[in-house]
Design a protein around this motif. Structure first.
Motif, PDB file in Angstrom:
ATOM      1  N   GLU A 225       0.823  -1.207   0.000  1.00  0.00           N
ATOM      2  CA  GLU A 225       0.000   0.000   0.000  1.00  0.00           C
ATOM      3  C   GLU A 225       0.860   1.262   0.000  1.00  0.00           C
ATOM      4  O   GLU A 225       0.405   2.334  -0.394  1.00  0.00           O
ATOM      5  N   GLU A 226       2.108   1.116   0.439  1.00  0.00           N
ATOM      6  CA  GLU A 226       3.016   2.260   0.455  1.00  0.00           C
ATOM      7  C   GLU A 226       3.622   2.522  -0.924  1.00  0.00           C
ATOM      8  O   GLU A 226       4.341   3.494  -1.111  1.00  0.00           O
ATOM      9  N   THR A 227       3.342   1.627  -1.876  1.00  0.00           N
ATOM     10  CA  THR A 227       3.839   1.791  -3.244  1.00  0.00           C
ATOM     11  C   THR A 227       2.639   1.992  -4.182  1.00  0.00           C
ATOM     12  O   THR A 227       1.497   2.030  -3.747  1.00  0.00           O
ATOM     13  N   THR A 228       2.910   2.089  -5.459  1.00  0.00           N
ATOM     14  CA  THR A 228       1.828   2.230  -6.447  1.00  0.00           C
ATOM     15  C   THR A 228       1.501   0.907  -7.133  1.00  0.00           C
ATOM     16  O   THR A 228       0.684   0.872  -8.054  1.00  0.00           O
ATOM     17  N   ALA A 229       2.127  -0.183  -6.676  1.00  0.00           N
ATOM     18  CA  ALA A 229       1.938  -1.479  -7.327  1.00  0.00           C
ATOM     19  C   ALA A 229       0.590  -2.092  -6.953  1.00  0.00           C
ATOM     20  O   ALA A 229       0.131  -1.977  -5.810  1.00  0.00           O
ATOM     21  N   ASP A 230      -0.038  -2.741  -7.924  1.00  0.00           N
ATOM     22  CA  ASP A 230      -1.267  -3.499  -7.687  1.00  0.00           C
ATOM     23  C   ASP A 230      -0.903  -4.904  -7.233  1.00  0.00           C
ATOM     24  O   ASP A 230       0.057  -5.503  -7.724  1.00  0.00           O
ATOM     25  N   LEU A 231      -1.704  -5.452  -6.318  1.00  0.00           N
ATOM     26  CA  LEU A 231      -1.501  -6.809  -5.826  1.00  0.00           C
ATOM     27  C   LEU A 231      -2.585  -7.708  -6.401  1.00  0.00           C
ATOM     28  O   LEU A 231      -3.778  -7.451  -6.225  1.00  0.00           O
ATOM     29  N   VAL A 232      -2.161  -8.766  -7.108  1.00  0.00           N
ATOM     30  CA  VAL A 232      -3.085  -9.727  -7.698  1.00  0.00           C
ATOM     31  C   VAL A 232      -2.760 -11.098  -7.136  1.00  0.00           C
ATOM     32  O   VAL A 232      -1.609 -11.536  -7.176  1.00  0.00           O
ATOM     33  N   VAL A 233      -3.772 -11.776  -6.590  1.00  0.00           N
ATOM     34  CA  VAL A 233      -3.587 -13.092  -5.997  1.00  0.00           C
ATOM     35  C   VAL A 233      -4.287 -14.131  -6.848  1.00  0.00           C
ATOM     36  O   VAL A 233      -5.475 -13.994  -7.157  1.00  0.00           O
ATOM     37  N   ALA A 234      -3.556 -15.166  -7.247  1.00  0.00           N
ATOM     38  CA  ALA A 234      -4.127 -16.243  -8.061  1.00  0.00           C
ATOM     39  C   ALA A 234      -4.577 -17.367  -7.140  1.00  0.00           C
ATOM     40  O   ALA A 234      -3.741 -18.021  -6.515  1.00  0.00           O
ATOM     41  N   PRO A 235      -5.888 -17.617  -7.009  1.00  0.00           N
ATOM     42  CA  PRO A 235      -6.352 -18.719  -6.169  1.00  0.00           C
ATOM     43  C   PRO A 235      -5.969 -20.060  -6.781  1.00  0.00           C
ATOM     44  O   PRO A 235      -5.856 -20.196  -7.995  1.00  0.00           O
ATOM     45  N   GLY A 236      -5.810 -21.058  -5.938  1.00  0.00           N
ATOM     46  CA  GLY A 236      -5.358 -22.359  -6.395  1.00  0.00           C
ATOM     47  C   GLY A 236      -6.320 -23.068  -7.313  1.00  0.00           C
ATOM     48  O   GLY A 236      -5.929 -23.955  -8.068  1.00  0.00           O
ATOM     49  N   ILE A 237      -7.611 -22.686  -7.293  1.00  0.00           N
ATOM     50  CA  ILE A 237      -8.603 -23.370  -8.120  1.00  0.00           C
ATOM     51  C   ILE A 237      -9.001 -22.541  -9.327  1.00  0.00           C
ATOM     52  O   ILE A 237      -9.953 -22.873 -10.018  1.00  0.00           O
ATOM     53  N   ALA A 238      -8.260 -21.468  -9.615  1.00  0.00           N
ATOM     54  CA  ALA A 238      -8.639 -20.590 -10.725  1.00  0.00           C
ATOM     55  C   ALA A 238      -8.617 -21.325 -12.056  1.00  0.00           C
ATOM     56  O   ALA A 238      -9.494 -21.151 -12.893  1.00  0.00           O
ATOM     57  N   GLU A 239      -7.592 -22.171 -12.273  1.00  0.00           N
ATOM     58  CA  GLU A 239      -7.475 -22.862 -13.550  1.00  0.00           C
ATOM     59  C   GLU A 239      -8.615 -23.855 -13.755  1.00  0.00           C
ATOM     60  O   GLU A 239      -9.032 -24.127 -14.870  1.00  0.00           O
TER      61      GLU A 239
END
Length: 464
Positions: A225-239
């Motif tokens: 949150e202190e940076t400008t980067a977006d955080l994306v989390v890939a769930p284990g069942i996404a595929e």
């Protein structure tokens, strides 16, 4: 993007004004700000942009994404209609209904067309490495390898992987050999934020692994949150689950709810009705074309007009798939001498400049005209207009348990593999796309695939 949407709404308002109140050249009506219709011309772009903003249509994660972007713009259009109707009723305003009926649909149509053009242009730029977001992948080596491969295969998504953070233990393969990754290792899990700050990372993709538990992931989110980067989390069942995954809050926890796939019942019946209607109309409309192609194939050399090949369909049942013959007679007898030049994916034989293909057959294959007889397979209930690729029995013999999932639905004339690269795909990529289709099937998905198939066929990309 707000300027584009506002301009589209302004053009729609001007067109609607001209249709409802007469020619735009009838006077300096745009200066008559006390005139209610002129107020509506100036007000519509403001309302339109505000509605799209409320529906979060300008957030970076939704721009140029296709279906999700269209959905949010469409919801914005519905909200504007609701707002105008409610306001007019509440304050007893005399709103010209003819103007509204023309202006709002026109604003929606022009906005979608403008965004589609921008999306196509952005995708072209991203394919050559422009307008991309520098991306850092965090996880174990095996997951990183798969994720980087998928992102490289879809450059239009705009995520350019510049490095990864992983554990040293996951880099050690069988026999103690250190394996290489498709992206440079920039650090470990504890170095993610430092790498983001040092290299100006714009997106961090975190893959599921035991080392990145919920507590560690939460703390990583706080520090990012202190940076400008977006955080994306890939769930284990996404595929496996795809769009069927939804966040369901339970006891304050964001649990992932896995919805059941709708492979049977009413929606499956609707799919069958669409198949029969589409194939029937296609046969009737293309009857002259089918007759001409049959005559050309007949004159291209000895052999039958239709080529029949046994494929495996729904529930593992074999059927004869129909195609116009595109090769010389008894082409299979010459397969052995050409295997050295196989350019296929390891299962199907593919070869550019295959000497067995007739001149007529080469044209048929390039534009997928040889597959038109499969409309009769659809009418017979053996295939669908859209579905997984019908495999050969030899392919099925090497399938693992997961790949049998594709037999839950009928194979299709076209599918995700058709609009994602066709012959340029590896066997693993084709199979993964087939399973993804089964898991995420919906009428909207079929409509999208049919629409994209037209472009793929016209361009003749990936077909030989």
């Amino acid at each position: 993007m707000p300027l584009v949407d506002g301009a589209a709404a302004l053009v729609a308002a001007l067109v609607a004004y001209a249709v409802r109140f007469g020619s735009l050249g009838s006077g300096a009506w745009w200066w008559e700000i006390t005139h209610q219709p002129a107020w509506s011309v100036l007000l519509l772009p403001v309302l339109w942009v505000a509605a799209v903003a409320v529906m979060r249509g300008y957030e970076t994660r939704f721009l140029f994404t296709g279906p999700e972007e269209v959905r949010r713009v469409a919801f914005a259009g519905v909200s504007v209609v609701a707002a105008v109707s409610t306001t007019a009723y509440a304050f007893d305003l005399q709103v010209a209904r003819g103007y509204v009926v023309v202006a709002l649909p026109a604003a929606l149509l022009l906005t979608l067309v403008a965004r589609y053009a921008l999306r196509r242009r952005t995708h072209r730029l991203r394919r050559v490495g422009r307008r991309t977001a520098t991306t850092l992948v965090v996880g174990r080596a095996e997951g990183i390898r798969d994720m980087v491969g998928q992102l490289q295969h879809a450059p239009q998504q705009g995520l350019q992987v510049v490095g990864c953070c992983t554990t040293s233990a996951s880099l050690v393969g069988p026999g103690g050999v250190v394996e290489e990754l498709p992206a440079p290792v920039l650090g470990g899990f504890d170095d993610v934020v430092d790498v983001v700050r040092r290299d100006g990372i714009q997106t961090v993709v975190v893959l599921p692994c035991a080392e990145m538990d919920s507590l560690r992931l939460r703390r990583l989110g706080w520090r990012l949150e202190e940076t400008t980067a977006d955080l994306v989390v890939a769930p284990g069942i996404a595929e496996v689950a795809g769009p069927r995954v939804a966040i369901r809050p339970v006891a304050g926890l964001p649990l992932l709810h896995l919805e059941r796939p709708e492979l049977r019942g009413v929606r499956a019946l609707v799919k069958r009705v669409v198949d029969v209607a589409g194939a029937g109309l296609g046969v009737l409309a293309l009857a002259p074309v089918l007759a001409v192609l049959a005559l050309l194939v007949h004159r291209s050399g000895p052999g039958p007009v239709l080529f029949r090949q046994e494929r495996v369909g729904e529930d593992g049942r074999p059927f004869d798939m129909l195609k116009f013959r595109s090769m010389v007679d008894r082409a299979d007898e010459r397969l052995g001498e050409l295997m050295a030049g196989n350019e296929g994916n390891g299962v199907l034989f593919k070869m550019k400049g295959d000497p067995r293909v007739t001149p007529v057959g080469r044209v048929l294959r390039r534009y997928s005209l040889d597959e038109l007889p499969q409309l009769f397979n659809v009418l017979r209930g053996e295939m669908s207009l859209v579905g997984p690729r019908p495999p050969l029995a030899s392919e099925v013999e090497r399938y693992g348990q997961d790949m049998h999932r594709r037999f839950a639905v009928k194979p299709g004339i076209t599918g995700l593999w058709q609009v994602s690269g066709r012959s340029h795909l590896s066997a693993e990529e084709s199979e993964r796309l087939d399973v993804r289709y089964v898991e995420s099937w919906s009428p909207a998905t079929d409509a999208m695939i049919l629409w994209k198939t037209v472009g793929s066929v016209v361009k003749g990309k990936g077909a030989y």
